[in-house]
Scaffold this active site. Structure first.
Site, PDB file in Angstrom:
ATOM      1  N   GLY A  32       0.809  -1.212   0.000  1.00  0.00           N
ATOM      2  CA  GLY A  32       0.000   0.000   0.000  1.00  0.00           C
ATOM      3  C   GLY A  32       0.839   1.257   0.000  1.00  0.00           C
ATOM      4  N   THR A  34       1.151   3.788   2.152  1.00  0.00           N
ATOM      5  CA  THR A  34       1.899   4.107   3.369  1.00  0.00           C
ATOM      6  C   THR A  34       3.105   3.194   3.521  1.00  0.00           C
ATOM      7  OG1 THR A  34      -0.196   4.771   4.374  1.00  0.00           O
ATOM      8  CG2 THR A  34       1.684   4.538   5.846  1.00  0.00           C
ATOM      9  N   ASP A  87       2.416  -3.129   8.305  1.00  0.00           N
ATOM     10  CA  ASP A  87       1.482  -3.039   7.191  1.00  0.00           C
ATOM     11  C   ASP A  87       0.585  -1.820   7.379  1.00  0.00           C
ATOM     12  OD1 ASP A  87       0.224  -3.707   4.835  1.00  0.00           O
ATOM     13  OD2 ASP A  87      -0.367  -5.727   5.477  1.00  0.00           O
ATOM     14  N   LYS A 100      -8.698  -4.170   5.689  1.00  0.00           N
ATOM     15  CA  LYS A 100      -7.532  -4.108   4.814  1.00  0.00           C
ATOM     16  C   LYS A 100      -7.894  -4.761   3.483  1.00  0.00           C
ATOM     17  CE  LYS A 100      -3.701  -5.535   6.664  1.00  0.00           C
ATOM     18  NZ  LYS A 100      -2.951  -4.550   5.833  1.00  0.00           N
ATOM     19  N   GLU A 109      -1.545 -10.671   2.893  1.00  0.00           N
ATOM     20  CA  GLU A 109      -1.344  -9.878   4.106  1.00  0.00           C
ATOM     21  C   GLU A 109      -1.792 -10.648   5.345  1.00  0.00           C
ATOM     22  OE1 GLU A 109      -1.741  -5.291   2.411  1.00  0.00           O
ATOM     23  OE2 GLU A 109      -3.530  -6.340   3.113  1.00  0.00           O
TER      24      GLU A 109
END
Length: 229
Positions: A32, A34, A87, A100, A109
């Site tokens: 992702g 971030t 994460d 998520k 994940e």
């Protein structure tokens, strides 16, 4: 919050998160926007401090980025544990439950998180909510018979839509489809998870419940660390 400000906060939490990485660790690397900042910061530490770490990634995108920065990457089946997974998250509720899968990597994940001793989520402050559900809930399904799974979700009133990649259905790294559920709010995440995961054809659901240990939140006053459990 404009995009420039949001990206600044993402970079700050990424830099804060890598302070928890120690020499010799096996680190799970999420997926992702971030996390991209975090992996950049981790690559800088690896090169400047000569950290001896191994990364286990949750997507091919993260693998390519990490390897380009000189981070050693191994498959999950090549390691016996993961010390810490870092994460992102699309939503985190007041009681530290999460959604998520906005980046399409929810299955990998969750598998990596399940193999990790500790789980850390890094987010900007816009991802913190009182109740889950405003962000569409991703559900990964196998392609075979997926239209029937979609129809069942419509019947349940879950307001499903196909995740698309241009004119084609989005494919995960595992070559599955994603159905996004537009629920508005989720009153009982655990009950919803049980209902969805038992639909034949569903591989995994983007509800990450009772999994996170620490959350680093990017705020205008700097990173804030909250301990979930």
């Amino acid at each position: 919050m404009d995009q420039t400000e949001q990206n600044k906060l993402k970079a700050l939490v990424g830099q804060e998160a890598v302070k928890y990485v120690q020499d010799g660790m096996i680190v799970g690397l999420g997926t992702g926007s971030t996390v991209r900042y975090m992996v950049d910061a981790l690559g800088k530490r690896v090169n400047e401090e000569h950290l001896n770490i191994v990364g286990v990634t949750t997507s091919t995108r993260t693998t390519k980025q990490a390897e380009s920065l000189g981070i050693t990457i191994k498959d999950l089946d090549e390691v016996d544990h993961i010390d810490l997974v870092i994460d992102g998250a699309d939503e985190i509720s007041d009681d530290f439950q999460g959604i998520k899968g906005g980046g399409g990597a929810l299955l990998w994940e969750k598998i990596v998180a399940d193999a990790s001793d500790k789980c850390m989520w890094i987010v900007d402050q816009s991802k913190m909510v009182h109740q889950l559900g405003a962000f569409p809930l991703p559900v990964e399904v196998i392609p075979f018979g997926s239209s029937h799974v979609f129809a069942k979700m419509e019947k349940f009133g879950f307001k499903p839509s196909w995740r698309m990649d241009g004119d084609e259905q989005y494919l995960t790294d595992q070559k599955n489809y994603i159905i996004d559920l537009h629920l508005g709010q989720i009153n009982d995440p655990a009950k919803l998870y049980e209902k969805l995961i038992h639909i034949v054809g569903v591989v995994e659901v983007g509800l990450f419940l009772n999994r996170v240990n620490d959350v680093i939140i990017g705020t205008n006053n700097g990173p804030v660390v909250k301990h979930a459990r």
